[in-house]
Design an enzyme around this catalytic site. Structure first.
Site, PDB file in Angstrom:
ATOM      1  CG  ASP A 178      -1.534  -9.604   1.243  1.00 60.09           C
ATOM      2  OD1 ASP A 178      -2.609  -9.064   2.014  1.00 60.09           O
ATOM      3  OD2 ASP A 178      -1.476  -9.371  -0.123  1.00 60.09           O
ATOM      4  CE  LYS A 198      -6.110 -10.900   0.288  1.00 55.61           C
ATOM      5  NZ  LYS A 198      -4.986 -10.289  -0.142  1.00 55.61           N
ATOM      6  CB  SER A 229      -8.654   7.303   4.851  1.00 57.77           C
ATOM      7  OG  SER A 229      -7.880   6.387   4.611  1.00 57.77           O
ATOM      8  NE  ARG A 230      -3.707   5.921   9.203  1.00 58.35           N
ATOM      9  CZ  ARG A 230      -2.672   5.144   9.591  1.00 58.35           C
ATOM     10  NH1 ARG A 230      -2.068   4.796  10.602  1.00 58.35           N
ATOM     11  NH2 ARG A 230      -2.235   4.520   8.283  1.00 58.35           N
ATOM     12  CB  ILE A 242      -7.405  -2.805  -2.256  1.00 56.28           C
ATOM     13  CG1 ILE A 242      -8.353  -3.756  -3.021  1.00 56.28           C
ATOM     14  CG2 ILE A 242      -7.862  -2.600  -0.921  1.00 56.28           C
ATOM     15  CD1 ILE A 242      -7.755  -4.120  -4.506  1.00 56.28           C
TER      16      ILE A 242
HETATM   17  P1  NAP Z   1      -2.572   0.057   1.837  1.00 57.23           P
HETATM   18  O1  NAP Z   1      -2.989   0.789   0.450  1.00 57.23           O
HETATM   19  O2  NAP Z   1      -1.199  -0.128   2.299  1.00 57.23           O
HETATM   20  O3  NAP Z   1      -3.675   0.391   2.799  1.00 57.23           O
HETATM   21  C1  NAP Z   1      -4.831   0.841   2.760  1.00 57.23           C
HETATM   22  C2  NAP Z   1      -4.917   2.038   3.719  1.00 57.23           C
HETATM   23  O4  NAP Z   1      -5.474   1.662   4.822  1.00 57.23           O
HETATM   24  C3  NAP Z   1      -3.955   2.722   3.747  1.00 57.23           C
HETATM   25  O5  NAP Z   1      -3.828   3.861   2.746  1.00 57.23           O
HETATM   26  C4  NAP Z   1      -4.175   3.711   5.014  1.00 57.23           C
HETATM   27  O6  NAP Z   1      -4.928   4.913   5.007  1.00 57.23           O
HETATM   28  C5  NAP Z   1      -4.762   2.491   6.069  1.00 57.23           C
HETATM   29  N1  NAP Z   1      -3.956   1.919   6.814  1.00 57.23           N
HETATM   30  C6  NAP Z   1      -2.774   1.556   6.885  1.00 57.23           C
HETATM   31  N2  NAP Z   1      -2.400   1.107   8.216  1.00 57.23           N
HETATM   32  C7  NAP Z   1      -3.225   1.504   9.061  1.00 57.23           C
HETATM   33  C8  NAP Z   1      -3.274   1.468  10.378  1.00 57.23           C
HETATM   34  N3  NAP Z   1      -2.465   0.976  11.032  1.00 57.23           N
HETATM   35  N4  NAP Z   1      -4.600   1.956  10.977  1.00 57.23           N
HETATM   36  C9  NAP Z   1      -5.299   2.547  10.263  1.00 57.23           C
HETATM   37  N5  NAP Z   1      -5.515   2.600   8.938  1.00 57.23           N
HETATM   38  C10 NAP Z   1      -4.448   2.068   8.200  1.00 57.23           C
HETATM   39  O7  NAP Z   1      -2.832  -1.536   1.597  1.00 57.23           O
HETATM   40  P2  NAP Z   1      -3.809  -2.074   0.302  1.00 57.23           P
HETATM   41  O8  NAP Z   1      -2.886  -2.705  -1.000  1.00 57.23           O
HETATM   42  O9  NAP Z   1      -5.054  -1.225   0.054  1.00 57.23           O
HETATM   43  O10 NAP Z   1      -4.382  -3.431   1.144  1.00 57.23           O
HETATM   44  C11 NAP Z   1      -5.553  -3.425   1.953  1.00 57.23           C
HETATM   45  C12 NAP Z   1      -6.272  -4.679   2.216  1.00 57.23           C
HETATM   46  O11 NAP Z   1      -6.728  -4.979   0.738  1.00 57.23           O
HETATM   47  C13 NAP Z   1      -5.123  -5.800   2.565  1.00 57.23           C
HETATM   48  O12 NAP Z   1      -6.019  -6.747   3.438  1.00 57.23           O
HETATM   49  C14 NAP Z   1      -4.803  -6.584   1.465  1.00 57.23           C
HETATM   50  O13 NAP Z   1      -4.574  -8.011   1.482  1.00 57.23           O
HETATM   51  C15 NAP Z   1      -6.258  -6.344   0.487  1.00 57.23           C
HETATM   52  N6  NAP Z   1      -6.002  -6.340  -0.892  1.00 57.23           N
HETATM   53  C16 NAP Z   1      -5.199  -5.765  -1.558  1.00 57.23           C
HETATM   54  C17 NAP Z   1      -4.729  -5.772  -2.770  1.00 57.23           C
HETATM   55  C18 NAP Z   1      -3.786  -5.049  -3.401  1.00 57.23           C
HETATM   56  O14 NAP Z   1      -3.530  -5.133  -4.831  1.00 57.23           O
HETATM   57  N7  NAP Z   1      -2.936  -4.080  -2.942  1.00 57.23           N
HETATM   58  C19 NAP Z   1      -5.685  -6.442  -3.710  1.00 57.23           C
HETATM   59  C20 NAP Z   1      -6.798  -7.184  -3.086  1.00 57.23           C
HETATM   60  C21 NAP Z   1      -6.775  -7.147  -1.644  1.00 57.23           C
HETATM   61  P3  NAP Z   1      -4.632   6.211   5.804  1.00 57.23           P
HETATM   62  O15 NAP Z   1      -3.270   6.313   6.023  1.00 57.23           O
HETATM   63  O16 NAP Z   1      -5.342   7.344   5.084  1.00 57.23           O
HETATM   64  O17 NAP Z   1      -5.346   5.829   7.010  1.00 57.23           O
END
Ligand code: NAP
Length: 303
Positions: A165, A87, A33-34, A11
């Protein structure tokens, strides 16, 4: 205003980075970010280090999944920074309330964002419904988890919320547009045999309001809210981008175009005016569903 993004994943790349780049209000001054980073922007893997190195960054926007978010937000608030939360704003209601208390004591702004509330016609739907008598509401939020969350196991881990989610986006729209609040009466939650969170859910609320969430929908995706009233039927489709009343196009264009550009415009305003915007009502409904919901076991889910 200088801003930092924390958690550079799907996101952050899809929405936050382009929205910040396109806004005259913001300059992306660092990331934390890691593994992830953004070309040309100072990148950190440790939040404390980033905050110490950039005292001029006023706002930190949290884009990681909900479970790890609290600790990052707590540290940013303790360092006197305003915080914006993806969110759902946290993994539990209690940690969201705790953040709100910390932000108030620190005198910084805290924003629980609900991007679906800024779908192009959602405000128009709220305005149209404001003086109507609602007889029935039905939400259909059915999408393909393999398409929108490829390989993201955290959505099926405890705290990942499963189909809630995306379902919480529908609940954020519901809580914005219905003129009177509703509360959950019962729910059925479908848990894959090998997972910790539901892949589908059916919810019944007061006010003849129902919701059907499913993460197994292939082909066309459905993000619809239908509201029957004494003055006709409102139908919001495409996650709030389109609206009809009795099958005729309705609703004016919003002032700021795009969900995330609108969120960042609101954050700029919140920082300017001070205070918090922490409407937790969508998360409350999800908590209620986990408390009241009947658990049904369904086929195991593999990516
Ligand atoms: P994601 O790509 O799986 O995670 C985002 C980043 O967070 C990861 O690349 C990772 O970066 C970091 N992360 C993951 N687990 C972690 C941990 N345990 N500790 C610290 N950092 C961590 O997820 P996403 O889809 O972007 O979603 C993130 C949020 O945005 C959620 O709450 C979701 O509901 C919301 N969202 C998502 C979407 C969608 O389409 N995917 C749409 C709207 C809102 P590093 O490994 O580089 O640290």
């Amino acid at each position: 205003m200088k801003i930092a993004l924390v958690g550079i994943g799907k996101i952050a790349r899809d929405q936050h980075v382009p929205s910040i780049a396109a806004s005259p209000d913001w300059e992306l001054a660092a990331t934390c970010s890691r593994a992830g980073s953004v070309d040309g922007v100072p990148a950190y893997t440790d939040l404390d280090e980033m905050l110490t190195a950039h005292p001029d960054i006023k706002v930190v926007s949290m884009c990681m999944p909900p479970v790890p978010r609290f600790e990052f937000a707590r540290k940013a608030i303790a360092a006197g920074r305003h915080v914006m939360l993806e969110k759902p704003p946290g993994a539990t209601l209690s940690e969201c309330h705790a953040l709100e208390d910390l932000a108030r004591k620190a005198g910084v702004s805290l924003f629980a964002t609900w991007h679906s509330r800024d779908g192009a016609r959602v405000s128009a739907a709220r305005d149209w419904l404001a003086d109507k008598e609602i007889t029935k509401t039905h939400i259909t939020w059915r999408e393909d988890v393999r398409k929108w969350h490829p390989g993201q196991d955290w959505v099926f881990d405890p705290g990942g919320m499963g189909v809630f989610d995306p379902g919480i986006n529908a609940l954020s729209v519901m809580t914005k547009i219905l003129p009177a609040p509703v509360h959950l009466l019962s729910a059925e939650l479908e848990f894959p045999a090998n997972r910790q969170t539901p892949i589908a859910a059916q919810l019944q609320f007061t006010g003849s309001t129902t919701a059907d969430f499913d993460w197994r929908q292939e082909g066309p995706q459905t993000w619809d809210v239908e509201v029957w009233t004494n003055a006709g039927k409102l139908h919001l489709t495409h996650g709030g981008e389109h609206m009809t009343v009795d099958d005729k196009e309705a609703g004016d264009d919003p002032a700021v175009v795009g969900e995330y550009p609108s969120l960042y415009a609101q954050m700029a305003e919140l920082v300017a005016t001070g205070g918090a915007d922490m409407d937790l009502s969508p998360l409350r409904h999800v908590a209620d569903a986990f408390m009241l919901g009947k658990r049904v076991q369904v086929d195991a889910f593999e990516w």
